[in-house]
Design a protein around this motif. Structure first.
Motif, short mmCIF file in Angstrom:
data_model
loop_
_atom_site.label_atom_id
_atom_site.label_comp_id
_atom_site.label_asym_id
_atom_site.label_seq_id
_atom_site.Cartn_x
_atom_site.Cartn_y
_atom_site.Cartn_z
N ILE A 141 14.86 20.61 -0.73
CA ILE A 141 15.74 19.46 -0.47
C ILE A 141 14.99 18.14 -0.61
O ILE A 141 15.41 17.26 -1.37
CB ILE A 141 16.42 19.59 0.90
CG1 ILE A 141 17.44 20.73 0.87
CG2 ILE A 141 17.11 18.27 1.29
CD1 ILE A 141 18.12 20.99 2.19
N PHE A 199 24.29 18.35 -2.36
CA PHE A 199 24.65 18.73 -0.99
C PHE A 199 25.96 19.52 -0.95
O PHE A 199 26.13 20.40 -0.10
CB PHE A 199 24.73 17.49 -0.10
CG PHE A 199 23.38 17.00 0.34
CD1 PHE A 199 22.62 17.74 1.22
CD2 PHE A 199 22.86 15.81 -0.16
CE1 PHE A 199 21.37 17.31 1.62
CE2 PHE A 199 21.61 15.36 0.23
CZ PHE A 199 20.86 16.12 1.13
N ARG A 200 26.88 19.24 -1.88
CA ARG A 200 28.10 20.03 -1.94
C ARG A 200 27.77 21.49 -2.27
O ARG A 200 28.39 22.42 -1.72
CB ARG A 200 29.04 19.46 -3.01
CG ARG A 200 30.45 20.08 -2.96
CD ARG A 200 31.27 19.72 -4.19
NE ARG A 200 31.19 18.31 -4.54
CZ ARG A 200 31.67 17.80 -5.67
NH1 ARG A 200 32.25 18.59 -6.56
NH2 ARG A 200 31.57 16.52 -5.92
N ILE A 237 25.05 23.06 -1.50
CA ILE A 237 24.45 23.68 -0.31
C ILE A 237 25.51 24.00 0.73
O ILE A 237 25.57 25.13 1.25
CB ILE A 237 23.38 22.74 0.29
CG1 ILE A 237 22.22 22.56 -0.70
CG2 ILE A 237 22.86 23.30 1.62
CD1 ILE A 237 21.23 21.48 -0.30
#
Length: 307
Positions: free
Chosen positions: A263, A283-284, A286
């Motif tokens: 990350i 992030f979507r 993840i």
């Protein structure tokens, strides 16, 4: 002579697909072929024109984009061959490619999936693939053998085990598919062939290469070397692959590594390259895993927006 079913998937690249068909007609020397072309929801349906031009080829049209696995699975269900050779539409064959692969499959019934050596089409002589190392499940990392090296025959052998086949060119034994099953379609794009290899191995088969057989690959014709689509599915499916194939303690270690290393590294990379639009997509990908199971059909991405 064993029948080989060639399966390839087209998505908005009719000219590229026609080049492959010409290659199979004009270059290939193996005669016992069944050719299946799946059009995977292209904006303009090329199947009517193709059917008129190639009356000896079986064309299948899907009205929606089913992804790499879904498109190939359509072809697999229709195939009648003893061996099924899944090749990207952005490849071109060499004369003895198919015959060499068939000979290797015939000589070793333990082989479930077999990949040839792959050269970059635009740079003949440069290797793209000469095998894969096994997966490190704690890091979800492995290595593509020989990539970007000049090919001097340093890896050439007629049969050798490898960690994974390459999705651009995979000859699969029919019995291995019957025992291991089709590709998992919820990957949609990337990692599905690695997951399939895991399934075939669990069914009792081995994954091999024949590095005396050669195919040329026009890398990244369809998606591009870096794109929002690619970034999303590479991230989402890397995690999905580990969830499906390395649960328990190994998945726990992978999550720890991902949070502390992947990350922050990716965020710094996006900022340095001014790829700010990648950040929400990352992030979507993840957070998809917080609300979906390993067999979820929810892709979490509007595929049609990428056409």
């Amino acid at each position: 002579m064993k029948i080989v079913s060639i399966i390839t998937v087209n998505f908005n690249q009719p000219e590229v697909t026609v080049d492959l068909l010409k290659s199979l007609r004009d270059v290939n020397t193996y005669s016992s072929l069944e050719i299946i072309v799946v059009d995977n929801g292209s904006r303009v349906d090329p199947v009517p024109a193709w059917s008129s031009a190639y009356n000896d080829i079986h064309f299948i049209r899907s009205e929606v984009n089913l992804g790499f696995a879904g498109g190939n699975n359509l072809g697999i269900r229709e195939a009648k061959g003893d061996y099924l050779f899944l090749i990207n539409n952005d490849t071109e064959v060499t004369p003895d490619l198919i015959s060499r692969l068939v000979e290797t499959m015939e000589a070793n019934p333990r082989i479930g999936i077999l990949s040839p050596k792959i050269h970059y089409f635009d740079q003949p002589g440069m290797l793209q693939y000469a095998g894969y190392t096994p997966m490190n499940y704690y890091l979800a990392r492995n290595h593509c053998v020989g990539q970007f090296e000049t090919d001097h025959g340093q890896y050439d052998q007629e049969s050798g085990s490898t960690g994974y086949a390459h999705g651009a060119a995979m000859m699969v034994r029919r019995e291995a598919i019957e025992k291991g099953g089709l590709m998992s379609e919820n990957y949609f794009l990337y990692y599905e062939e690695l997951d399939w290899c895991e399934k075939i191995v669990r069914a009792g088969y081995e994954i091999h290469t024949n590095l005396k057989a050669l195919i040329y690959h026009k890398e990244s014709v369809s998606v591009g070397k870096r794109s929002v689509l690619k970034e999303y599915f590479m991230t989402r499916n890397r995690i999905l692959f580990i969830r499906r194939n390395a649960p328990g303690f190994r998945f726990f270690i992978f999550c720890f590594y991902f949070m502390l290393t992947v990350i922050p590294r990716n965020l710094l990379l996006y900022i340095r390259n001014k790829e700010y639009n990648f950040i929400p997509v990352f992030f979507r990908a993840i957070f998809w895993h917080f609300k979906n199971g390993i067999n979820s059909a929810d892709l979490g991405f509007k595929i049609n927006s990428t056409k």
